[in-house]
Design a protein around this motif. Structure first.
Motif, PDB file in Angstrom:
ATOM      1  N   PHE A 302     -51.317 -16.132   2.620  1.00 24.91           N
ATOM      2  CA  PHE A 302     -51.569 -14.716   2.879  1.00 24.91           C
ATOM      3  C   PHE A 302     -51.921 -13.987   1.581  1.00 24.91           C
ATOM      4  N   ILE A 303     -51.163 -14.269   0.531  1.00 29.49           N
ATOM      5  CA  ILE A 303     -51.437 -13.624  -0.757  1.00 29.49           C
ATOM      6  C   ILE A 303     -52.775 -14.078  -1.321  1.00 29.49           C
ATOM      7  N   ALA A 304     -53.108 -15.372  -1.088  1.00 24.65           N
ATOM      8  CA  ALA A 304     -54.366 -15.907  -1.598  1.00 24.65           C
ATOM      9  C   ALA A 304     -55.567 -15.492  -0.747  1.00 24.65           C
ATOM     10  N   GLY A 305     -55.299 -14.930   0.447  1.00 26.35           N
ATOM     11  CA  GLY A 305     -56.387 -14.524   1.318  1.00 26.35           C
ATOM     12  C   GLY A 305     -57.062 -15.670   2.048  1.00 26.35           C
ATOM     13  N   THR A 306     -56.353 -16.799   2.215  1.00 26.35           N
ATOM     14  CA  THR A 306     -56.900 -17.948   2.931  1.00 26.35           C
ATOM     15  C   THR A 306     -56.311 -18.015   4.343  1.00 26.35           C
ATOM     16  N   GLU A 307     -56.891 -18.856   5.187  1.00 31.81           N
ATOM     17  CA  GLU A 307     -56.480 -18.918   6.586  1.00 31.81           C
ATOM     18  C   GLU A 307     -55.035 -19.381   6.733  1.00 31.81           C
ATOM     19  N   LEU A 308     -54.285 -18.689   7.573  1.00 33.58           N
ATOM     20  CA  LEU A 308     -52.885 -19.030   7.813  1.00 33.58           C
ATOM     21  C   LEU A 308     -52.787 -20.269   8.692  1.00 33.58           C
ATOM     22  N   MET A 309     -51.680 -21.004   8.565  1.00 29.78           N
ATOM     23  CA  MET A 309     -51.448 -22.165   9.418  1.00 29.78           C
ATOM     24  C   MET A 309     -50.760 -21.735  10.710  1.00 29.78           C
ATOM     25  N   ASN A 310     -50.981 -22.498  11.774  1.00 34.19           N
ATOM     26  CA  ASN A 310     -50.366 -22.238  13.087  1.00 34.19           C
ATOM     27  C   ASN A 310     -50.751 -20.884  13.660  1.00 34.19           C
ATOM     28  N   LEU A 311     -52.020 -20.513  13.488  1.00 34.97           N
ATOM     29  CA  LEU A 311     -52.504 -19.252  14.063  1.00 34.97           C
ATOM     30  C   LEU A 311     -52.453 -19.296  15.585  1.00 34.97           C
ATOM     31  N   VAL A 312     -52.111 -18.170  16.184  1.00 29.80           N
ATOM     32  CA  VAL A 312     -51.969 -18.042  17.640  1.00 29.80           C
ATOM     33  C   VAL A 312     -53.138 -17.216  18.191  1.00 29.80           C
ATOM     34  N   ASP A 313     -53.638 -17.628  19.351  1.00 23.84           N
ATOM     35  CA  ASP A 313     -54.532 -16.777  20.121  1.00 23.84           C
ATOM     36  C   ASP A 313     -53.633 -15.839  20.929  1.00 23.84           C
ATOM     37  N   LYS A 314     -53.532 -14.603  20.505  1.00 19.23           N
ATOM     38  CA  LYS A 314     -52.565 -13.683  21.120  1.00 19.23           C
ATOM     39  C   LYS A 314     -52.846 -13.461  22.611  1.00 19.23           C
ATOM     40  N   THR A 315     -54.093 -13.550  23.004  1.00 17.44           N
ATOM     41  CA  THR A 315     -54.409 -13.337  24.411  1.00 17.44           C
ATOM     42  C   THR A 315     -53.881 -14.473  25.288  1.00 17.44           C
ATOM     43  N   LYS A 316     -53.648 -15.648  24.672  1.00 16.94           N
ATOM     44  CA  LYS A 316     -53.141 -16.801  25.418  1.00 16.94           C
ATOM     45  C   LYS A 316     -51.680 -17.122  25.091  1.00 16.94           C
ATOM     46  N   TRP A 317     -51.115 -16.440  24.072  1.00 21.60           N
ATOM     47  CA  TRP A 317     -49.718 -16.576  23.655  1.00 21.60           C
ATOM     48  C   TRP A 317     -49.436 -17.897  22.952  1.00 21.60           C
ATOM     49  N   PHE A 318     -50.443 -18.666  22.568  1.00 22.27           N
ATOM     50  CA  PHE A 318     -50.192 -19.906  21.827  1.00 22.27           C
ATOM     51  C   PHE A 318     -51.396 -20.241  20.953  1.00 22.27           C
TER      52      PHE A 318
END
Length: 318
Positions: A302-318
């Motif tokens: 997050f601090i480095a501005g790179t993609e986070l791991m385990n991103l969720v599709d909030k519309t699908k809840w997973f």
């Protein structure tokens, strides 16, 4: 960057602020009491835990929310959170091994008739059953794993090691070690009648709520065992109880329930072909250290501005 550990927090997170700030330069971490959460979230960039609607409204600049679990509890996702621009990440694959081991314990217990022998033990009665059909032979069985993500994949691998023919059902079907095939969700109904073991691992989402209902239970083989280690709201308990009463399946082993705790007057408690554990499949060592490792890595990203791991599709809840 400021990260807030939203109350309530487990005792295992007590030293996380100090550790995270020592390992991630530029990071400020606070673990406020409940009465101070809103004030801290007002200036937070990120949060860890469950964020109810009233706290979301107080979080003016929040960009990232790290869930504490792989499948967060009911109510974690709500329309305002889904619509908010913040990113959500979860703890996917942090206790896969524990849940998979528990699942195999349930499968083996059902297939070897242990619930009946446990009742005999409590009554100090000796009733051995030597008939060949008293047990289910795993090498002669077909297992249907509904949800072939990280958890389902590990369960399938273990079942394959016991000789089962394993078929998977998943919203993102792809080849998996130990699986004969992994099919899309649209194939579920046609696969249910062929399965000796039906194992449900899916998270609770708008699409999976009540997916095992009276209609689908009628598709089960009458000798099949059903195991649920995913989330309780995916199965209609009254429909399951009725199916067991009517002999539509051989038995069930359940770790999660539509209502938790399962009410003491619910008939599933007293069914001889049902094995119940109280939502403990994920119990095991290293859970806190694994969750910390995910949070630490995501703070760095997050601090480095790179993609986070385990991103969720909030519309699908997973």
């Amino acid at each position: 960057m400021k990260l807030v550990l939203i109350p309530p927090q487990r005792d295992s997170t007590a030293d996380w602020p100090e550790r995270l700030m020592a390992e991630v330069p530029g990071l400020t971490v606070v673990r406020p009491p409940a009465e101070g959460a809103a004030a801290e979230l007002a200036t937070a960039d990120a949060a860890y835990g469950v964020l109810p609607k009233e706290l979301l409204e107080a979080a003016g600049r929040l960009k990232w929310l790290q869930a504490q679990q792989a499948g967060p509890p009911p109510g974690f996702y709500y329309p305002e959170l889904v619509a908010h621009p913040l990113q959500v990440t979860n703890m996917r694959d942090t206790y896969t091994d524990h849940v998979a081991t528990h699942t195999l314990a349930l499968v083996l217990a059902m297939c070897r008739g242990l619930p009946r022998y446990l009742r005999d033990q409590q009554a100090a009665e000796w009733h051995p059953d030597w008939s060949p059909d008293a047990v289910v032979s795993l090498p002669d069985s077909t297992a249907l794993v509904i949800g072939a993500g990280a958890l389902g994949s590990e369960i399938g691998r273990l079942l394959d090691a016991f000789g089962c023919t394993v078929t998977g059902i998943d919203v993102r079907p792809s080849a998996k070690p130990g699986f004969e095939q992994v099919l899309p969700v649209e194939a579920l109904d046609e696969q249910l009648p062929a399965a000796d073991l039906v194992i449900l691992t899916v998270p609770h989402t708008p699409d999976t709520e009540g997916m095992i209902d009276a209609r689908r239970l009628k598709l089960f083989k009458s000798s099949a065992y059903f195991i649920n280690v995913g989330r309780g709201p995916t199965v209609r308990l009254d429909a399951l109880d009725a199916a067991l009463e009517n002999g539509q399946l051989g038995g069930a082993a359940l770790d999660v329930f539509e209502t938790e705790p399962l009410p003491p007057d619910h008939p599933l408690w007293r069914r001889p072909n049902v094995l119940i554990t109280p939502h403990v499949a994920g119990v095991g060592p290293h859970e806190a250290s694994r969750r910390y490792a995910v949070l630490l890595e995501n703070c760095r990203r997050f601090i480095a501005g790179t993609e986070l791991m385990n991103l969720v599709d909030k519309t699908k809840w997973f």
